[in-house]
Design a protein around this motif. Sequence first.
Motif, PDB file in Angstrom:
ATOM      1  N   ASN A  79      24.591   7.980 -13.104  1.00  0.00           N
ATOM      2  CA  ASN A  79      25.781   7.834 -12.294  1.00  0.00           C
ATOM      3  C   ASN A  79      25.742   8.797 -11.109  1.00  0.00           C
ATOM      4  OD1 ASN A  79      28.279   7.118 -11.453  1.00  0.00           O
ATOM      5  ND2 ASN A  79      29.382   8.141 -13.115  1.00  0.00           N
ATOM      6  N   LEU A  80      25.378   8.289  -9.941  1.00  0.00           N
ATOM      7  CA  LEU A  80      25.304   9.142  -8.752  1.00  0.00           C
ATOM      8  C   LEU A  80      26.295   8.574  -7.746  1.00  0.00           C
ATOM      9  CD1 LEU A  80      21.420   9.215  -8.343  1.00  0.00           C
ATOM     10  CD2 LEU A  80      22.843  11.074  -9.234  1.00  0.00           C
ATOM     11  N   GLN A  81      27.105   9.399  -7.180  1.00  0.00           N
ATOM     12  CA  GLN A  81      28.086   8.888  -6.217  1.00  0.00           C
ATOM     13  C   GLN A  81      27.571   8.973  -4.782  1.00  0.00           C
ATOM     14  OE1 GLN A  81      30.517   7.103  -7.113  1.00  0.00           O
ATOM     15  NE2 GLN A  81      30.489   7.544  -9.292  1.00  0.00           N
ATOM     16  N   ALA A  82      27.750  10.147  -4.145  1.00  0.00           N
ATOM     17  CA  ALA A  82      27.331  10.287  -2.755  1.00  0.00           C
ATOM     18  C   ALA A  82      25.843  10.576  -2.705  1.00  0.00           C
ATOM     19  CB  ALA A  82      28.114  11.418  -2.096  1.00  0.00           C
ATOM     20  N   TRP A  83      25.079   9.546  -2.605  1.00  0.00           N
ATOM     21  CA  TRP A  83      23.637   9.712  -2.657  1.00  0.00           C
ATOM     22  C   TRP A  83      23.012   8.504  -1.991  1.00  0.00           C
ATOM     23  CZ3 TRP A  83      20.381   6.262  -4.944  1.00  0.00           C
ATOM     24  CH2 TRP A  83      19.044   6.650  -5.027  1.00  0.00           C
ATOM     25  N   SER A  84      21.968   8.711  -1.214  1.00  0.00           N
ATOM     26  CA  SER A  84      21.350   7.544  -0.587  1.00  0.00           C
ATOM     27  C   SER A  84      19.839   7.569  -0.790  1.00  0.00           C
ATOM     28  CB  SER A  84      21.687   7.485   0.898  1.00  0.00           C
ATOM     29  OG  SER A  84      21.262   8.694   1.495  1.00  0.00           O
ATOM     30  N   ASP A 100       0.834  -1.204   0.000  1.00  0.00           N
ATOM     31  CA  ASP A 100       0.000   0.000   0.000  1.00  0.00           C
ATOM     32  C   ASP A 100       0.867   1.252   0.000  1.00  0.00           C
ATOM     33  OD1 ASP A 100      -2.348  -1.376   0.025  1.00  0.00           O
ATOM     34  OD2 ASP A 100      -2.459  -1.452   2.228  1.00  0.00           O
ATOM     35  N   HIS A 101       0.471   2.215  -0.790  1.00  0.00           N
ATOM     36  CA  HIS A 101       1.109   3.534  -0.828  1.00  0.00           C
ATOM     37  C   HIS A 101       2.615   3.508  -1.049  1.00  0.00           C
ATOM     38  CE1 HIS A 101      -2.787   4.702   0.546  1.00  0.00           C
ATOM     39  NE2 HIS A 101      -2.638   4.067   1.681  1.00  0.00           N
ATOM     40  N   PRO A 102       3.064   2.902  -2.132  1.00  0.00           N
ATOM     41  CA  PRO A 102       4.511   2.967  -2.393  1.00  0.00           C
ATOM     42  C   PRO A 102       4.932   4.395  -2.753  1.00  0.00           C
ATOM     43  CG  PRO A 102       3.365   1.955  -4.232  1.00  0.00           C
ATOM     44  CD  PRO A 102       2.338   2.167  -3.178  1.00  0.00           C
ATOM     45  N   GLN A 103       6.210   4.669  -2.551  1.00  0.00           N
ATOM     46  CA  GLN A 103       6.740   6.002  -2.853  1.00  0.00           C
ATOM     47  C   GLN A 103       7.492   5.951  -4.179  1.00  0.00           C
ATOM     48  OE1 GLN A 103       8.432   6.715   1.234  1.00  0.00           O
ATOM     49  NE2 GLN A 103       9.334   8.466   0.155  1.00  0.00           N
ATOM     50  N   LYS A 104       7.373   6.990  -4.981  1.00  0.00           N
ATOM     51  CA  LYS A 104       8.165   7.036  -6.216  1.00  0.00           C
ATOM     52  C   LYS A 104       9.560   7.560  -5.901  1.00  0.00           C
ATOM     53  CE  LYS A 104       8.960  10.086  -9.167  1.00  0.00           C
ATOM     54  NZ  LYS A 104       9.079  11.149 -10.154  1.00  0.00           N
ATOM     55  N   LEU A 105      10.580   6.952  -6.492  1.00  0.00           N
ATOM     56  CA  LEU A 105      11.948   7.437  -6.301  1.00  0.00           C
ATOM     57  C   LEU A 105      12.277   8.353  -7.476  1.00  0.00           C
ATOM     58  CD1 LEU A 105      13.347   3.893  -5.461  1.00  0.00           C
ATOM     59  CD2 LEU A 105      12.730   5.673  -3.810  1.00  0.00           C
ATOM     60  N   ASP A 106      12.728   9.566  -7.216  1.00  0.00           N
ATOM     61  CA  ASP A 106      13.014  10.493  -8.314  1.00  0.00           C
ATOM     62  C   ASP A 106      14.263  10.090  -9.072  1.00  0.00           C
ATOM     63  OD1 ASP A 106      10.829  11.941  -7.589  1.00  0.00           O
ATOM     64  OD2 ASP A 106      11.964  13.321  -6.306  1.00  0.00           O
ATOM     65  N   LYS A 107      15.243   9.613  -8.298  1.00  0.00           N
ATOM     66  CA  LYS A 107      16.451   9.152  -8.989  1.00  0.00           C
ATOM     67  C   LYS A 107      17.074   7.976  -8.263  1.00  0.00           C
ATOM     68  CE  LYS A 107      18.954  12.898  -6.816  1.00  0.00           C
ATOM     69  NZ  LYS A 107      19.999  13.890  -6.964  1.00  0.00           N
ATOM     70  N   LEU A 108      17.919   7.292  -8.978  1.00  0.00           N
ATOM     71  CA  LEU A 108      18.587   6.103  -8.470  1.00  0.00           C
ATOM     72  C   LEU A 108      19.962   6.056  -9.106  1.00  0.00           C
ATOM     73  CD1 LEU A 108      16.263   3.000  -9.017  1.00  0.00           C
ATOM     74  CD2 LEU A 108      17.138   3.818  -6.852  1.00  0.00           C
ATOM     75  N   SER A 109      20.917   5.503  -8.378  1.00  0.00           N
ATOM     76  CA  SER A 109      22.223   5.308  -9.010  1.00  0.00           C
ATOM     77  C   SER A 109      22.185   4.006  -9.815  1.00  0.00           C
ATOM     78  CB  SER A 109      23.316   5.230  -7.948  1.00  0.00           C
ATOM     79  OG  SER A 109      23.099   4.091  -7.138  1.00  0.00           O
ATOM     80  N   TYR A 110      23.060   3.888 -10.773  1.00  0.00           N
ATOM     81  CA  TYR A 110      23.154   2.628 -11.523  1.00  0.00           C
ATOM     82  C   TYR A 110      23.356   1.471 -10.541  1.00  0.00           C
ATOM     83  CZ  TYR A 110      24.224   5.257 -15.869  1.00  0.00           C
ATOM     84  OH  TYR A 110      24.195   6.075 -16.962  1.00  0.00           O
ATOM     85  N   ARG A 111      24.270   1.722  -9.595  1.00  0.00           N
ATOM     86  CA  ARG A 111      24.622   0.687  -8.621  1.00  0.00           C
ATOM     87  C   ARG A 111      23.387   0.156  -7.887  1.00  0.00           C
ATOM     88  NH1 ARG A 111      29.598  -1.062  -7.922  1.00  0.00           N
ATOM     89  NH2 ARG A 111      28.836  -1.149 -10.051  1.00  0.00           N
TER      90      ARG A 111
END
Length: 427
Positions: A300-305, A244-255
Motif C-alpha cells: 500500500n503506497l500512496q504518494a509514490w510514482s 532489451d535491458h529492462p529495469q527492475k522496480l523495487d516497489k509498486l503500489s497495489y493500484r
Amino acid sequence: MMNVKVFKFGGASVNSAEGVRNVASILERYRGESVMLVVSAMGKTTTALENLLQSYLSKDAVTLSERFYQLKDFHVDIVHELFSDKEHPVFEALKRLFGQLQAFLQLPPAGEYDEVYDQVVSYGELLSSQILHHFLVLSGLDVKLFDARQLILTDRSFRDARVDWGKTQLRIQKQLFTWFQSGKGRMGLTQGFIGSEPMGLTTTLGREGSDFTAAIIGYALRTKEVTIWKDVPGVLNADPKWFDHPQKLDKLSYREAIELAYYGATIIHPKTIKPLENANIRLRVKSFRDPEAPGTIIENLQAWSLPCPVYIRKTNQVLISISPRDFSFIMEENLSQIFGILSRHRVRAHVMQNSAISFSICTDNDPVRIPPLLTELKHLYTVRFNDAVQLYTIRHYDQEAINRITAEKKVLLEQKTRSTVHLVLID
Ligand code: ASP
Ligand code: MG
C-alpha cells in the motif's frame, strides 16, 4: 494469529530435476517456520496439455498418443533423476495419474469444451505437486500435501472459475490452521490454478492462475506476506523476452500492480492483487535463482510514482471493426447488442474505440472463441478484422517510449489517457 508464509513456485522453477532440488534448497532456509507452498505445473506442461486436448477433441489418435507419451516421459525422466530408489511411492503416484488421464482420453468427451479443458489441463498441477511433495519429504521436510480441490471452491465457470470466498475461507482455515497449529515448523503444499465446483468436478482459475491461488490462501490465513518465486529478479518494466535491458522496480503500489496486470503484464495474474490489498498483505516477487536478493515489494503506497515507463506487450491479438450495414451511426443500441454478443462468447476487449460509424475492439485471437464470434457479428454488421496484430500498453509513457515501440511498425490504433497509451501495431 500465527504467521504462515505463503510461497508460490511457478512452472519455470520446477521445469527439471535441478529446479525441484533448487526449490528444496530454498525451503531448507525456512526450516522451522510455517510455510504454505503453492506449485504450478512443471515448465510448459499446461501448454502441452492444451495441445493434448486439441488432439483428443479433433480425434487425432497419432498426435494424441505422441503428446501423451512426451508428457509422461518428461515427468518420469525428472522423477528418475530425483529418486534413486525405484520402489519409491512417487512412481506409483505418477502411474496412477497418467492412468487416470489416459482412461479419460479414451472415452468420448463429456461436456462442453471449457469443462473438458479443466478436467485435462489440471493434470499439470496434480503431477507437479506429487513430485515436489515426495521430494521435499525425502529431503527431510515436514510437508503435507493438500488437494486444492478441497480448498478452493468455485462456481461452474470452467476455465475462469469464480471463487466462493465464504466456503473457501472456511475450508482453508479449517484444514490449514489445524495442520500448522499441530506442530512447529510444518509446511503445507497444494496445487495452484485448480479448484472444484459444487458437483466436485475440477475447475481452473484461468491461465497463470497459481498466483491467484497463493493470494486466496494468504487472504484466508491473514498472512503478512505472500512471495511469488520467479525466474526474474522481480517486477521489471518490460518483459526481457522482447525488451532489451529492462529495469527492475523495487516497489509498486497495489493500484499500479492491478493496472499492470489488467493490461496484461504477465508477471502477476490480474486477480491476485485485490484480495491481498483488501487484507493489506504484502506481495513479494523474488528470484528463485537468487533467493538473497530482495525482489520487488507490492504494498500500500500512496504518494509514490514509477521511476520509468512500463511496457506491456500482448501478441496474437485480433483487431475487429464493427459497422452498421447501412452506414448509420453507431448508437447505444448497437453498442449494447455488441457487448451482449461479446459477453456471450466470453471475449474480453483489451481496448475499444468508437467512431461515428464503427466500433473497434482488440482482443486475444482465441481460435475457439473468435470464429463463432465473428460469424454472429457478421449476421448483423459489416465486420472487418486484422489478425496477427500486437497490442502494446505503456504506463507513464513519454514520446520517447512511444517512439521506441512504434519504430518500424504500422500503428492501426492509438488510444491515450494521461497515464496510459495503448497502441495496436502490425509489423
Ligand atoms: N500452470 C498454469 C499455467 O501455466 C497456472 C500457472 O502456472 O500459474 O497457466
Ligand atoms: Mg505457469
